[in-house]
Enzyme design. Structure first.
Site, PDB file in Angstrom:
ATOM      1  N   HIS A  36      -6.725  11.432   1.848  1.00 45.92           N
ATOM      2  CA  HIS A  36      -5.754  10.773   2.730  1.00 45.92           C
ATOM      3  C   HIS A  36      -4.635  10.154   1.898  1.00 45.92           C
ATOM      4  O   HIS A  36      -4.821   9.120   1.258  1.00 45.92           O
ATOM      5  CB  HIS A  36      -6.470   9.707   3.588  1.00 45.92           C
ATOM      6  CG  HIS A  36      -5.577   9.037   4.570  1.00 45.92           C
ATOM      7  ND1 HIS A  36      -5.721   7.731   4.955  1.00 45.92           N
ATOM      8  CD2 HIS A  36      -4.507   9.502   5.263  1.00 45.92           C
ATOM      9  CE1 HIS A  36      -4.791   7.418   5.833  1.00 45.92           C
ATOM     10  NE2 HIS A  36      -4.031   8.474   6.036  1.00 45.92           N
ATOM     11  N   ASN A  72      -6.296   2.395   7.253  1.00 48.66           N
ATOM     12  CA  ASN A  72      -5.941   2.297   8.671  1.00 48.66           C
ATOM     13  C   ASN A  72      -6.865   1.363   9.446  1.00 48.66           C
ATOM     14  O   ASN A  72      -6.470   0.796  10.473  1.00 48.66           O
ATOM     15  CB  ASN A  72      -5.927   3.686   9.312  1.00 48.66           C
ATOM     16  CG  ASN A  72      -4.667   4.433   8.928  1.00 48.66           C
ATOM     17  OD1 ASN A  72      -3.633   3.825   8.660  1.00 48.66           O
ATOM     18  ND2 ASN A  72      -4.744   5.749   8.875  1.00 48.66           N
ATOM     19  N   SER A 108      -6.083  11.083   8.970  1.00 47.70           N
ATOM     20  CA  SER A 108      -6.086   9.629   8.806  1.00 47.70           C
ATOM     21  C   SER A 108      -7.255   9.001   9.548  1.00 47.70           C
ATOM     22  O   SER A 108      -7.502   7.821   9.418  1.00 47.70           O
ATOM     23  CB  SER A 108      -4.772   9.046   9.326  1.00 47.70           C
ATOM     24  OG  SER A 108      -4.549   9.473  10.646  1.00 47.70           O
ATOM     25  N   GLU A 119      -6.821   7.902  -0.495  1.00 45.69           N
ATOM     26  CA  GLU A 119      -8.200   7.588  -0.099  1.00 45.69           C
ATOM     27  C   GLU A 119      -8.993   8.885  -0.138  1.00 45.69           C
ATOM     28  O   GLU A 119      -8.554   9.891   0.425  1.00 45.69           O
ATOM     29  CB  GLU A 119      -8.233   7.070   1.351  1.00 45.69           C
ATOM     30  CG  GLU A 119      -7.751   5.666   1.528  1.00 45.69           C
ATOM     31  CD  GLU A 119      -7.884   5.221   2.990  1.00 45.69           C
ATOM     32  OE1 GLU A 119      -8.436   4.148   3.218  1.00 45.69           O
ATOM     33  OE2 GLU A 119      -7.424   5.931   3.897  1.00 45.69           O
TER      34      GLU A 119
HETATM   35  N1  3HC Z   1      10.356   9.966   0.033  1.00 51.23           N
HETATM   36  C1  3HC Z   1      10.492   9.836  -1.308  1.00 51.23           C
HETATM   37  N2  3HC Z   1      10.913   8.700  -1.901  1.00 51.23           N
HETATM   38  C2  3HC Z   1      11.227   7.676  -1.111  1.00 51.23           C
HETATM   39  C3  3HC Z   1      11.140   7.731   0.282  1.00 51.23           C
HETATM   40  C4  3HC Z   1      10.690   8.952   0.860  1.00 51.23           C
HETATM   41  N3  3HC Z   1      10.550   9.102   2.175  1.00 51.23           N
HETATM   42  N4  3HC Z   1      11.535   6.545   0.802  1.00 51.23           N
HETATM   43  C5  3HC Z   1      11.853   5.758  -0.257  1.00 51.23           C
HETATM   44  N5  3HC Z   1      11.656   6.438  -1.396  1.00 51.23           N
HETATM   45  C6  3HC Z   1      11.858   5.947  -2.748  1.00 51.23           C
HETATM   46  C7  3HC Z   1      13.293   5.639  -2.989  1.00 51.23           C
HETATM   47  O1  3HC Z   1      13.995   6.780  -3.402  1.00 51.23           O
HETATM   48  C8  3HC Z   1      13.212   4.582  -4.063  1.00 51.23           C
HETATM   49  O2  3HC Z   1      12.987   5.193  -5.329  1.00 51.23           O
HETATM   50  P1  3HC Z   1      13.589   4.538  -6.674  1.00 51.23           P
HETATM   51  O3  3HC Z   1      13.040   3.144  -6.738  1.00 51.23           O
HETATM   52  O4  3HC Z   1      13.036   5.453  -7.717  1.00 51.23           O
HETATM   53  O5  3HC Z   1      15.058   4.587  -6.517  1.00 51.23           O
HETATM   54  C9  3HC Z   1      11.932   3.820  -3.727  1.00 51.23           C
HETATM   55  O6  3HC Z   1      11.164   4.690  -2.895  1.00 51.23           O
HETATM   56  C10 3HC Z   1      12.239   2.551  -3.016  1.00 51.23           C
HETATM   57  O7  3HC Z   1      13.014   2.894  -1.884  1.00 51.23           O
HETATM   58  P2  3HC Z   1      14.209   2.033  -1.304  1.00 51.23           P
HETATM   59  O8  3HC Z   1      14.841   1.222  -2.415  1.00 51.23           O
HETATM   60  O9  3HC Z   1      15.095   2.910  -0.488  1.00 51.23           O
HETATM   61  O10 3HC Z   1      13.547   1.107  -0.231  1.00 51.23           O
HETATM   62  P3  3HC Z   1      12.350   0.111  -0.360  1.00 51.23           P
HETATM   63  O11 3HC Z   1      12.388  -0.620  -1.637  1.00 51.23           O
HETATM   64  O12 3HC Z   1      12.342  -0.590   0.932  1.00 51.23           O
HETATM   65  O13 3HC Z   1      11.076   1.065  -0.422  1.00 51.23           O
HETATM   66  C11 3HC Z   1       9.250   2.018   0.703  1.00 51.23           C
HETATM   67  C12 3HC Z   1      10.769   1.956   0.588  1.00 51.23           C
HETATM   68  C13 3HC Z   1       8.673   2.611  -0.576  1.00 51.23           C
HETATM   69  C14 3HC Z   1       8.948   2.941   1.869  1.00 51.23           C
HETATM   70  C15 3HC Z   1       8.710   0.557   0.886  1.00 51.23           C
HETATM   71  O14 3HC Z   1       9.393  -0.072   1.932  1.00 51.23           O
HETATM   72  C16 3HC Z   1       7.227   0.526   1.194  1.00 51.23           C
HETATM   73  O15 3HC Z   1       6.398   0.603   0.302  1.00 51.23           O
HETATM   74  N6  3HC Z   1       6.885   0.371   2.494  1.00 51.23           N
HETATM   75  C17 3HC Z   1       5.501   0.352   2.934  1.00 51.23           C
HETATM   76  C18 3HC Z   1       5.019   1.779   3.039  1.00 51.23           C
HETATM   77  C19 3HC Z   1       3.589   1.853   3.488  1.00 51.23           C
HETATM   78  O16 3HC Z   1       2.921   0.869   3.756  1.00 51.23           O
HETATM   79  N7  3HC Z   1       3.084   3.090   3.604  1.00 51.23           N
HETATM   80  C20 3HC Z   1       1.752   3.321   4.067  1.00 51.23           C
HETATM   81  C21 3HC Z   1       1.815   3.567   5.524  1.00 51.23           C
HETATM   82  S1  3HC Z   1       0.210   3.840   6.188  1.00 51.23           S
HETATM   83  C22 3HC Z   1      -0.066   5.458   5.969  1.00 51.23           C
HETATM   84  O17 3HC Z   1       0.728   6.200   5.437  1.00 51.23           O
HETATM   85  C23 3HC Z   1      -1.363   5.950   6.513  1.00 51.23           C
HETATM   86  C24 3HC Z   1      -1.147   6.825   7.715  1.00 51.23           C
HETATM   87  O18 3HC Z   1      -2.370   7.451   8.019  1.00 51.23           O
HETATM   88  C25 3HC Z   1      -0.686   6.069   8.939  1.00 51.23           C
END
Ligand code: 3HC
Length: 284
Positions: free
Chosen positions: A142, A192, A121, A154
């Site tokens: 990424h 990030n 990252s 990315e």
């Molecule tokens: N693995 C697989 N699928 C998952 C999951 C996981 N860990 N968590 C949630 N899901 C799926 C669910 O099964 C659901 O699927 P469906 O719509 O087909 O039933 C869908 O995602 C939506 O989940 P939920 O209804 O339980 O919950 P939300 O609507 O709150 O969604 C989320 C969860 C997708 C995690 C949403 O909150 C989100 O997009 N959050 C922001 C995530 C984000 O910003 N990620 C980037 C982080 S930065 C990064 O990764 C970079 C690193 O270097 C730091």
């Protein structure tokens, strides 16, 4: 299926590595997963199995697709087992020395045509590439967490990455049903670089006395983010966030990236977020 890439190896069976392996196998690539910890490997594999079962239960995929995906996924015991892979994606701990050592070792074991990718990252792809004798075949991929859900990958070209490598990986990302963006090989890449200072600012607000729920609701309801920044910090892991901020601060040399002291304290306390049961919120 890509002509150039048929078999993908994934090193590291944590949250990111397992997610990448799941997506790879579901896309149709023969996929091998490895972790130095047998326990982590078993957990990663089990996690993929249960994610696939959940997708079947929710009728998102057929039972046949889940079975086929699992049949394409194997757990392997060592780096030598990656010798027939066309692409190896590393998703291990964010530590530049450990990553360089891994790529050095892979370089001696794996045929010279195989592309190496890192899911780092924040670490320089140019530096990782320089630890191999095939720097033109090194690229940053990424993925975002949770990998199966997030559409973005990315791509980061080191100074040495060839057009051929970049084009091949663009096509792999597309086959995975994801969209790639091209980032410059600078700390934090795109996501990030923007996301971590925003979350850091949210932690400063918390430190100044604003309630966590109010900060998160403000950003969720006021800017349509799916999760508030503090919930997202707990999701990503506070140790990871601090690590990235420190790299941004050190390598870009600007005070605006200074990690909030409250974040440092939370990490010192072992409050890493969801994975440790406590971060800005508690998780039972
Ligand atoms: N693995 C697989 N699928 C998952 C999951 C996981 N860990 N968590 C949630 N899901 C799926 C669910 O099964 C659901 O699927 P469906 O719509 O087909 O039933 C869908 O995602 C939506 O989940 P939920 O209804 O339980 O919950 P939300 O609507 O709150 O969604 C989320 C969860 C997708 C995690 C949403 O909150 C989100 O997009 N959050 C922001 C995530 C984000 O910003 N990620 C980037 C982080 S930065 C990064 O990764 C970079 C690193 O270097 C730091």
């Amino acid at each position: 299926m890509s002509d150039a890439i048929k078999r993908i190896g994934v090193i590291g069976a944590g949250q990111m590595g397992a997610g990448i392996a799941q997506v790879s196998a579901m896309t149709g690539f023969e996929t091998k997963l490895f972790d130095t910890s047998e326990d982590a490997l078993r957990r990663g594999y089990k996690g993929i199995e249960s994610q696939l079962n959940r997708l079947v239960e929710k009728e998102k995929i057929s039972a046949e697709k889940a079975n086929d995906s699992l049949a394409r996924l194997s757990q392997v015991n060592g780096l030598k087992d990656f010798q027939d892979c066309d692409l190896i994606i590393e998703a291990i701990i964010e530590n530049v020395e450990i990553k360089c050592d891994l790529f050095k070792e892979l370089d001696t074991l794996i045929p010279e045509n195989t592309i190496f990718a890192s899911n780092t990252s924040s670490i320089s792809i140019t530096r990782l590439a320089a630890s191999t004798t095939r720097p033109e075949k090194m690229i940053g991929m990424h993925f975002m967490n949770p990998v199966p859900v997030m559409k973005l990958v990315e791509l980061i070209r080191g100074l040495q990455t060839s057009d051929e490598t970049y084009n091949t990986i663009c096509s792999v990302v597309e086959q995975m049903g994801k969209t790639s963006v091209l980032a410059v090989d600078m700390p934090g890449f795109i996501v990030n670089r923007i996301l971590c200072p925003m979350i850091n600012e949210a932690i400063y607000l918390l430190q100044e006395g604003v309630k966590a729920e109010d900060i998160d609701n403000a950003m969720k309801l006021g800017t349509n983010q799916p999760m508030g920044p503090l919930t997202l910090a707990d999701f990503v892991g506070l140790d990871t966030l601090l690590y990235i901020l420190r790299i941004l601060h050190r390598e870009l040399g600007e005070d605006k990236y200074r990690p909030c002291p409250l974040l440092v304290k939370y990490v010192e306390a072992g409050w890493y977020g969801r994975k440790s049961g406590r971060g800005f919120y508690s998780y039972s």
